[in-house]
Design a protein around this motif. Structure first.
Motif, mmCIF file in Angstrom:
data_model
loop_
_atom_site.group_PDB
_atom_site.id
_atom_site.type_symbol
_atom_site.label_atom_id
_atom_site.label_comp_id
_atom_site.label_asym_id
_atom_site.label_seq_id
_atom_site.Cartn_x
_atom_site.Cartn_y
_atom_site.Cartn_z
ATOM 1 N N MET A 1 -20.847 -19.011 89.377
ATOM 2 C CA MET A 1 -20.242 -20.281 90.687
ATOM 3 C C MET A 1 -22.154 -20.151 92.020
ATOM 4 O O MET A 1 -21.798 -19.824 92.609
ATOM 5 N N SER A 2 -22.214 -21.296 91.101
ATOM 6 C CA SER A 2 -23.556 -21.815 92.364
ATOM 7 C C SER A 2 -23.308 -22.295 93.170
ATOM 8 O O SER A 2 -22.315 -23.035 93.496
ATOM 9 N N GLU A 3 -23.530 -22.139 94.953
ATOM 10 C CA GLU A 3 -22.510 -22.653 96.118
ATOM 11 C C GLU A 3 -23.684 -23.957 96.168
ATOM 12 O O GLU A 3 -24.854 -23.716 96.019
ATOM 13 N N SER A 4 -23.056 -24.652 96.451
ATOM 14 C CA SER A 4 -23.574 -25.620 97.191
ATOM 15 C C SER A 4 -24.132 -26.128 98.419
ATOM 16 O O SER A 4 -24.367 -27.414 99.299
ATOM 17 N N SER A 5 -24.635 -24.663 99.211
ATOM 18 C CA SER A 5 -24.145 -24.815 100.832
ATOM 19 C C SER A 5 -25.809 -25.607 101.474
ATOM 20 O O SER A 5 -25.528 -25.427 102.516
ATOM 21 N N GLN A 6 -26.653 -25.877 100.610
ATOM 22 C CA GLN A 6 -27.720 -26.612 101.057
ATOM 23 C C GLN A 6 -28.176 -28.140 100.915
ATOM 24 O O GLN A 6 -28.334 -28.828 101.187
ATOM 25 N N VAL A 7 -26.378 -28.199 100.091
ATOM 26 C CA VAL A 7 -26.366 -29.456 99.744
ATOM 27 C C VAL A 7 -25.128 -30.172 100.289
ATOM 28 O O VAL A 7 -23.631 -29.344 99.989
ATOM 29 N N THR A 35 -8.917 -36.994 94.456
ATOM 30 C CA THR A 35 -10.210 -35.791 94.558
ATOM 31 C C THR A 35 -11.207 -36.224 94.488
ATOM 32 O O THR A 35 -11.901 -35.393 94.566
ATOM 33 N N GLN A 36 -11.798 -37.445 93.963
ATOM 34 C CA GLN A 36 -13.383 -37.664 94.752
ATOM 35 C C GLN A 36 -13.433 -37.609 96.440
ATOM 36 O O GLN A 36 -14.671 -36.405 96.610
ATOM 37 N N LYS A 37 -12.707 -37.310 97.563
ATOM 38 C CA LYS A 37 -12.128 -36.706 98.401
ATOM 39 C C LYS A 37 -12.697 -35.003 98.848
ATOM 40 O O LYS A 37 -12.975 -34.222 98.924
ATOM 41 N N VAL A 38 -12.232 -34.114 97.495
ATOM 42 C CA VAL A 38 -11.806 -32.591 97.594
ATOM 43 C C VAL A 38 -12.962 -32.012 97.500
ATOM 44 O O VAL A 38 -13.420 -31.358 97.778
ATOM 45 N N PHE A 39 -13.294 -32.911 96.606
ATOM 46 C CA PHE A 39 -14.428 -32.130 95.443
ATOM 47 C C PHE A 39 -16.095 -32.059 96.049
ATOM 48 O O PHE A 39 -16.580 -31.064 96.227
ATOM 49 N N PRO A 40 -16.381 -32.600 97.110
ATOM 50 C CA PRO A 40 -17.178 -32.372 98.292
ATOM 51 C C PRO A 40 -17.097 -30.664 99.276
ATOM 52 O O PRO A 40 -18.480 -30.626 99.775
ATOM 53 N N ASP A 41 -15.945 -30.825 99.446
ATOM 54 C CA ASP A 41 -15.402 -30.231 100.426
ATOM 55 C C ASP A 41 -15.779 -28.518 99.412
ATOM 56 O O ASP A 41 -15.080 -27.509 100.008
ATOM 57 N N LEU A 42 -15.602 -28.515 97.965
ATOM 58 C CA LEU A 42 -15.613 -26.841 97.159
ATOM 59 C C LEU A 42 -16.645 -26.080 97.539
ATOM 60 O O LEU A 42 -16.898 -24.641 96.729
ATOM 61 N N GLY A 43 -17.372 -27.196 98.151
ATOM 62 C CA GLY A 43 -19.110 -25.908 97.666
ATOM 63 C C GLY A 43 -19.233 -25.132 97.012
ATOM 64 O O GLY A 43 -19.579 -24.661 96.254
ATOM 65 N N ARG A 44 -19.168 -26.597 96.178
ATOM 66 C CA ARG A 44 -20.148 -26.403 94.084
ATOM 67 C C ARG A 44 -21.056 -27.434 94.052
ATOM 68 O O ARG A 44 -20.915 -28.312 94.253
ATOM 69 N N LYS A 45 -22.492 -27.206 93.756
ATOM 70 C CA LYS A 45 -22.919 -28.078 92.655
ATOM 71 C C LYS A 45 -21.926 -29.025 91.915
ATOM 72 O O LYS A 45 -21.481 -28.469 90.832
ATOM 73 N N LYS A 46 -22.297 -30.139 92.598
ATOM 74 C CA LYS A 46 -21.579 -31.647 90.996
ATOM 75 C C LYS A 46 -22.354 -31.211 89.998
ATOM 76 O O LYS A 46 -21.213 -31.584 89.270
ATOM 77 N N GLU A 47 -23.219 -31.243 89.449
ATOM 78 C CA GLU A 47 -23.276 -31.169 88.506
ATOM 79 C C GLU A 47 -22.973 -29.178 87.455
ATOM 80 O O GLU A 47 -22.706 -29.438 86.485
ATOM 81 N N GLU A 48 -22.019 -28.725 88.406
ATOM 82 C CA GLU A 48 -21.090 -27.560 87.271
ATOM 83 C C GLU A 48 -19.521 -27.845 87.352
ATOM 84 O O GLU A 48 -19.150 -27.566 86.288
ATOM 85 N N PHE A 49 -19.704 -29.793 87.579
ATOM 86 C CA PHE A 49 -17.756 -29.367 87.087
ATOM 87 C C PHE A 49 -18.319 -30.565 86.191
ATOM 88 O O PHE A 49 -18.933 -31.209 85.513
#
Length: 338
Positions: A1-7, A35-49
């Protein structure tokens, strides 16, 4: 899993440019919003969903999430989602289905997805009706339900999705309600963090063909006495004044009044790792003498299917030396046809 800490994402980053085509007032809007509210906080690149769906009102979901997605065919979303996850285990795969799509034509696919424990997330929207095809009874419709396809009332005993999931071997089973936005966010987040198949049933109102199906659990005047909010490790307490609870009378869950005779120490304590407690809770669904269990019923750790596949492939490679395609064709039992 890639973390999106920089984004840093916002809800807007997960909102597509497609016009949302659900009936005004449909419970699906709430599910999409949370769902749209939760996903930004999951710490993952959105390209991986990735969102995979079948057919039905719920299955328009992939159009409205700004992620990868696939609107597949009726009942076959579990098979397609399984293929995506097995071939790309690095992705976060979400399967969106309904009580008709997932439990009727797709019922067989659903149970085998659950028993394999593939690490993906199932969101089953349950409105107890076929909405897209204009109001026929579904596998979760109650006995006596009068619809266009059951004008004299349904004779079928309804499926209980949570009991079905438990019997199929799911390792994470939960339920939430479309109007309980904060709770839904918590359940989506817990589903995401579970390693294995997560099964989240969402009570969703169809205000056109089955309006008020869950009003007893959502109306302000009744829900405190009709809903049991599950909290792991805590006694099963409910009621407007937290003055009621669930106690086992032998093996039967029974509602008791807290006071002189019974206290919280007498109540059943929820343990999400206990199969028997989960079974008992799932069977309390829509019973007139017990509240409706909402929350995480069951969550255990178990090996995932894709990890087992990777291990099996590694073992096969290790035990068999590399060879040419022709050598493989000529290996094992072969015959010469003259």
């Amino acid at each position: 899993m890639s973390e999106s800490s920089q984004v840093k994402y916002t809800r807007k980053d997960f909102t597509s440019d497609q016009a949302v085509r659900w009936c005004p007032g449909c419970g699906d809007y709430s599910i999409l919003t949370q769902t749209q509210k939760v996903f930004p906080d999951l710490g993952r690149k959105k390209e991986e969903f990735v969102f995979i769906s079948g057919i039905g009102c719920s299955s328009r979901f992939p159009y409205y999430m700004h992620t990868y997605g696939f609107h597949s065919i009726h009942g076959r979303a579990p098979a397609i989602a399984s293929g995506v996850k097995i071939s790309r285990p690095d992705l976060s795969v979400w399967l969106v289905t309904g009580d008709g799509d997932g439990l009727s034509i797709g019922g067989n696919h659903t149970i085998h997805l659950l028993r394999r424990n593939i690490d993906l997330n199932v969101m089953l929207f349950n409105n107890r009706i076929y909405g897209l095809t204009k109001g026929q009874y579904s596998p979760t419709s109650e006995v006596g339900k009068v619809t266009k396809s059951t004008p004299m009332g349904s004779l079928d005993e309804p499926f209980n999705p949570l009991t079905l999931a438990l019997g199929a071997g799911a390792t994470f089973i939960a339920r939430t309600i479309d109007k309980e936005s904060k709770h839904m966010q918590e359940m989506i987040t817990e589903s995401y963090h579970h390693k294995g198949t997560s099964f989240l049933e969402i009570y969703q109102n169809c205000n056109i063909f089955n309006d008020g199906a869950f009003s007893n659990f959502t109306d302000r005047d009744t829900k405190s006495d009709t809903v049991l909010w599950l909290k792991d490790g805590e006694p099963m307490v409910f009621g407007a004044e937290s003055d009621k609870g669930i106690r086992l009378d032998g093996n039967i869950p029974t509602v008791v009044e807290l006071g002189d005779k019974w206290s919280k120490d007498d109540l059943l304590v929820h343990n999400k790792k206990d199969y028997m407690i989960a079974s008992m809770l799932s069977n309390m669904t829509s019973k007139p003498d017990t509240p409706e269990p909402i929350g995480v019923l069951y969550a255990i750790d178990a090996p995932t299917y894709e990890d087992n596949i990777a291990s099996q492939i590694s073992s096969a490679i290790e035990n068999k030396p590399k060879s040419s395609i022709q050598d493989i064709i000529n290996s094992g039992d072969t015959w010469v046809v003259k």
